[in-house]
Design a protein around this motif. Structure first.
Motif, short mmCIF file in Angstrom:
data_model
loop_
_atom_site.label_atom_id
_atom_site.label_comp_id
_atom_site.label_asym_id
_atom_site.label_seq_id
_atom_site.Cartn_x
_atom_site.Cartn_y
_atom_site.Cartn_z
N GLY A 170 -6.90 0.56 24.91
CA GLY A 170 -7.40 -0.59 24.15
C GLY A 170 -7.72 -1.76 25.12
O GLY A 170 -8.40 -2.84 24.69
N THR B 122 -12.95 -2.00 25.09
CA THR B 122 -13.64 -2.06 23.81
C THR B 122 -14.89 -1.19 23.61
O THR B 122 -14.84 -0.73 22.35
CB THR B 122 -13.90 -3.46 23.06
N PHE C 49 -9.68 1.47 17.91
CA PHE C 49 -9.09 0.36 18.65
C PHE C 49 -8.06 0.89 19.63
O PHE C 49 -7.89 0.16 20.73
CB PHE C 49 -8.57 -0.61 17.83
N HIS C 50 -7.31 1.79 19.34
CA HIS C 50 -5.78 2.02 20.25
C HIS C 50 -6.25 2.83 21.42
O HIS C 50 -5.19 2.88 22.39
CB HIS C 50 -5.03 3.10 19.09
N TRP D 187 -8.89 -2.58 11.01
CA TRP D 187 -7.80 -3.50 11.02
C TRP D 187 -8.13 -5.00 11.10
O TRP D 187 -9.17 -5.14 12.15
CB TRP D 187 -6.98 -3.05 12.41
N GLU E 227 -7.89 -8.86 12.65
CA GLU E 227 -7.26 -9.22 14.02
C GLU E 227 -5.86 -9.64 14.16
O GLU E 227 -5.33 -9.28 15.53
CB GLU E 227 -8.24 -10.78 14.08
N LEU F 78 -4.50 -6.15 15.02
CA LEU F 78 -4.93 -5.74 16.28
C LEU F 78 -4.14 -6.84 17.49
O LEU F 78 -3.80 -6.20 18.65
CB LEU F 78 -6.48 -5.95 16.44
N TYR G 39 -0.86 -5.02 18.31
CA TYR G 39 -1.15 -3.94 18.85
C TYR G 39 -1.40 -4.37 20.50
O TYR G 39 -0.83 -3.56 21.37
CB TYR G 39 -2.29 -3.02 18.34
N ARG G 40 -2.16 -5.06 20.74
CA ARG G 40 -2.61 -5.59 22.01
C ARG G 40 -1.38 -6.14 22.71
O ARG G 40 -1.05 -5.65 24.01
CB ARG G 40 -3.83 -6.47 22.00
#
Length: 340
Positions: free
Chosen positions: A112, A115, A235-236, A297, A299, A302, A305-306
């Motif tokens: 991630g 992008t 995204f992952h 997902w 923001e 996300l 996750y980030r």
């Protein structure tokens, strides 16, 4: 001792076969390459196009024997099989080799950090990435030829995956490396397994989902015949599949063969990234019509996750090579305004 002598002789014989000569004096290169993709997937079809391109551009001087679906050895074993002479080149991905050195994670997938494929390819082509990755590979008797990146992947699941909370207790197929650390931190239960084991594991309930590929390649693997939940856009993860060849074989190849292989990979990278972008958009429409739930997902999820990924980067970069590669990526991401 006799067994070792036979093995050494076999490897030496393979090297001779991989770089021979025509009777008229023109050099020929014969390579045995394995990919983890099946010939039915979009990536498998594009690998076949790459083979046709380099054989045609070389006027038949380069000949490829391609093995699909990990048919010779398991995907994670392809690198070693090439390095030891069972094969000549590996067309899987560097992240499978994190057991050797965690630096291989940063030679394949930042989970991630980028992008889209064009950003990651820009690091490789214009920010010293190719040289940095090749230095790592050379330490294991392999030569890095290039990347092709299908784009952000989509998870496949028998359960909803609309937020980080949905990962709690989620058993899923995971590639080795950083992904197992990051998803474990979010409450999931990653199980490392080969590509060709995913379908049966989902069908029998051994796993609830899979981190396998993007939407289109997941369709090619038959995953949405079993599961009805996925996420899009992905995204992952955005792994870079590589082409890497045994260094002695590469060094013996004529310069024009090396150039054809390298430029052929750059052409494959562009064609692959753009084709997958189009196909994934089309696949999303088809899957929705078939009743598959596609989660985009928000923001705030996300961001969670980030945060887990950034923490994982630091925890995973435990060798000088890994630290150097990660620092190079972060410098480029910051320079491009993709990271603060």
């Amino acid at each position: 001792m006799k067994l070792m002598t036979k093995l050494t002789t076999a490897v030496a014989g393979a090297a001779i076969m991989a770089s021979a000569a025509y009777a008229d004096g023109h050099a020929t290169t014969v390579l045995r390459i394995q990919t983890h993709f099946s010939p039915e997937t979009l990536s498998g079809q594009m690998a076949a196009e790459f083979i046709d391109d380099i054989q045609t551009m070389s006027n038949g001087e380069i000949q490829i024997e391609m093995f699909y679906s990990g048919s010779v050895v398991k995907a994670a074993e392809t690198f070693d099989a090439a390095a030891t002479g069972i094969l000549d080149c590996d067309m899987t991905g560097g992240a499978y080799q994190t057991g050797k050195n965690p630096a291989f994670q940063f030679a394949g997938d930042l989970l991630g950090g980028y992008t889209n494929p064009y950003q990651q390819l820009a690091w490789m082509l214009h920010a010293g990435g190719r040289e940095a990755v090749n230095e790592l590979y050379n330490g294991y008797d392999m030569e890095f030829v290039g990347w092709w990146i299908p784009g952000p992947e989509s998870l496949a699941s028998t359960k909803p995956i609309a937020s980080v909370a949905d990962f709690e207790g989620w058993k899923f197929r995971s590639p080795p490396g950083l992904a197992t650390l990051v998803f474990s931190e979010m409450g999931a239960s990653p199980i490392v397994m080969d590509f060709n084991e995913i379908f049966t594991a989902l069908e029998t309930g051994i796993i609830d989902g899979a981190d396998a590929a993007n939407l289109t390649n997941n369709v090619g693997l038959g995953l949405y015949d079993i599961v009805e939940h996925t996420n899009y856009p992905g995204f992952h993860s955005m792994p870079a599949d590589h082409l890497a060849c045994r260094k002695d074989i590469w060094d013996e190849m004529p310069e024009h063969h090396k150039r054809i292989m390298t430029v052929g990979m750059e052409a494959l990278a562009l064609k692959n990234a753009t084709a997958n972008e189009v196909k994934n958009a089309e696949t999303a429409v088809t899957l929705r019509a078939q009743g598959v739930n596609l989660y985009e997902w928000p923001e705030e999820e996300l961001a969670k996750y980030r945060a887990a990924v950034k923490s994982g980067w630091t925890a995973f970069a435990t060798t000088p090579e890994a630290e150097a590669l990660l620092a190079s990526h972060i410098s480029f991401l910051t320079q491009m305004g993709l990271m603060k």
